[in-house]
Design a protein around this motif. Structure first.
Motif, mmCIF file in Angstrom:
data_model
loop_
_atom_site.group_PDB
_atom_site.id
_atom_site.type_symbol
_atom_site.label_atom_id
_atom_site.label_comp_id
_atom_site.label_asym_id
_atom_site.label_seq_id
_atom_site.Cartn_x
_atom_site.Cartn_y
_atom_site.Cartn_z
ATOM 1 N N TRP A 1 -4.984 8.805 -2.054
ATOM 2 C CA TRP A 1 -4.088 9.547 -1.156
ATOM 3 C C TRP A 1 -3.381 10.668 -1.902
ATOM 4 N N VAL B 1 1.071 -1.736 4.178
ATOM 5 C CA VAL B 1 -0.077 -0.844 4.029
ATOM 6 C C VAL B 1 -1.034 -1.080 5.190
ATOM 7 N N ASP B 2 -1.416 -0.007 5.874
ATOM 8 C CA ASP B 2 -2.293 -0.096 7.040
ATOM 9 C C ASP B 2 -3.732 0.220 6.632
ATOM 10 N N ALA B 3 -4.672 -0.531 7.174
ATOM 11 C CA ALA B 3 -6.094 -0.314 6.852
ATOM 12 C C ALA B 3 -6.645 0.942 7.524
ATOM 13 N N ASN C 1 -7.187 4.383 5.667
ATOM 14 C CA ASN C 1 -6.703 4.117 4.312
ATOM 15 C C ASN C 1 -7.683 4.723 3.310
ATOM 16 N N GLN D 1 -7.894 4.702 0.054
ATOM 17 C CA GLN D 1 -8.386 3.815 -0.995
ATOM 18 C C GLN D 1 -9.498 2.921 -0.447
ATOM 19 N N LYS E 1 4.615 9.570 0.582
ATOM 20 C CA LYS E 1 3.440 8.742 0.333
ATOM 21 C C LYS E 1 2.643 9.219 -0.869
#
Length: 429
Positions: free
Chosen positions: A18, A158-160, A163, A165, A246
């Motif tokens: 990110w 943390v939201d999938a 995402n 990563q 973020k």
């Protein structure tokens, strides 16, 4: 392998995706910056190691209570709390495997798999480590790749969905296994057991993953590496950065980033511009709830920057570099402990101390009791379970977009009745 170790091998790592995708100058700015891992990050690495032991050996986390996991210079003992949270993740992985099998799929599992990301970032030899990769092949030819990530932190959820990563790991896993499988769908799963027992999930078609790589990740990587290659002879400009909560959260350069400092100053000014301090003569009204809400939106960004600056100052002072206006002082002494437990035990025994004076004992935890009884003797466990209590989570402040439901708090009611004005209390005399 820890995220800190991963970054040593990859400038553009999945864990920092990110940051380098959103802020094109961030990678160059972090070159040469200290990368001291925090105790919280090292604790997370220890939890990942415990999870790996469980999945590789087929054991539950309670089997390792009392074991010491060394991360860098820190040591972490597997206690009941760590075992309980890691077990939530381990159970989630095992349940997902069983669900695939019940649906008629054959499943392969890869734990802590090292995956090449060179085809995405262009960085020679760059790799990342995915916590868990599942490949599910169904009888109708449908094949799904599932990338599961453990987040041990208890901070921000943390939201999938989208995402970066997770998308990077998924793209790397697809590349790794594409010679043997033709994937149709991708499932990204993020377990954050210290915040929620239920994981965050996001499913997408393989075409969307390809779009992310070609239209987002690769162009951002090319731009980031251009800055890395030119930073020595072409100074970075403020316009090259894109500061924000973020992307700055885990950036090694945030303590000394002039763009972030300017952004914080501008953000504070903008917030307080929206807070007209209405005055009447010399009277100033206290901030009301509307004004507090405006300020709240910037608190995490400001707080993160302040902590980073404090940490960087400490690093400089510990390295012997002067920072005007501050100094190092001795902190509070640590807890007292025996230099040798065996020698202390022998000496105390020689003094004829009683056993209950020398030793402390405590009942096993509910988690350990469940491990002993639940499977072997469900009836006995049911009786024991009746004695188990669990405190509710304490209320905490969160932004409106947080997925957790809002608590309904009833305003406090004054228990004392107001005495009528005409009642002079004469009957009490």
């Amino acid at each position: 392998m820890s995220e800190a170790e991963e970054r040593q091998h990859a400038l553009l790592s999945p864990s920092s995706a990110w940051t380098w995708i959103t802020c094109k100058a961030s990678t160059a700015a972090q070159l040469g910056q200290p990368d001291d891992s925090s105790e919280y990050a090292d604790e997370g690495t220890a939890a990942h190691e415990l999870a790996k032991w469980c999945l590789d050996a087929g054991n539950d986390a309670t089997a390792y209570i009392g074991r010491i996991i060394t991360v860098g210079e820190r040591e972490f003992e597997v206690d009941d709390e760590m075992a309980g949270f890691v077990q939530t993740y381990v159970d989630g992985v095992r349940e997902r495997v069983e669900a695939y099998k019940l649906a008629g799929a054959t499943v392969e599992m890869f734990v802590e798999q090292r995956l090449s990301i060179e085809h995405i970032t262009g960085e020679k030899g760059a790799k990342g480590t995915s916590d868990c990769v599942l490949i599910a092949c169904f009888a109708d030819g449908h094949t799904e790749i599932c990338v599961i990530d453990l987040k041990y932190g208890r901070g921000v959820a943390v939201d999938a969905t989208n995402n970066y990563q997770g998308l990077m790991y998924a793209a790397a896993a697809v590349e790794e296994h594409s010679d043997f499988y033709s994937f149709r769908t991708v499932l990204i799963v993020i377990h954050q057991p210290r915040l929620s027992e239920k994981p965050s999930e996001w499913s997408l078609p393989i075409a969307d993953l390809v779009d992310f790589v070609e239209k987002t990740a690769k162009p951002a990587a090319e731009q980031a590496m251009l800055y890395v290659e030119s930073v020595d002879f072409a100074p970075l400009a403020l316009s090259d950065f894109n500061p924000g909560e973020k992307q700055c959260k885990f950036c090694k350069a945030k303590a000394v980033c002039p763009a972030l400092a300017a952004h914080v100053e501008e953000t504070i000014s903008m917030d307080f511009d929206q807070i007209p301090l209405s005055t009447l003569g010399d009277a100033v009204h206290m901030l009301d709830n509307d004004r507090l809400g405006v300020i709240y939106e910037s608190l995490d960004l400001i707080d993160g920057w302040m902590k980073a600056v404090r940490g960087r100052i400490e690093v400089e002072l510990l390295a012997g570099n002067a920072v005007p206006g501050v100094k190092l002082v001795a902190g509070r002494k640590g807890a007292r402990k025996w230099s040798s437990t065996d020698e202390a035990e022998t000496l105390l025994k020689s003094m004829r101390l009683k056993q209950d004076e020398m030793y402390t004992f405590k009942v096993i935890s509910p988690t350990q009791a469940e491990k002993l009884l639940a499977k072997e003797s469900p009836r006995r466990w049911k009786k024991v379970e009746a004695l188990v209590t669990q405190a509710d989570g304490k209320p905490s402040v969160a932004p409106e977009h947080d997925k957790r439901p809002a608590l309904v708090i009833e305003p406090a009611v004054d228990e004392f009745e107001v005495v009528a004005a005409e009642d002079d209390g004469g009957d009490l005399v």
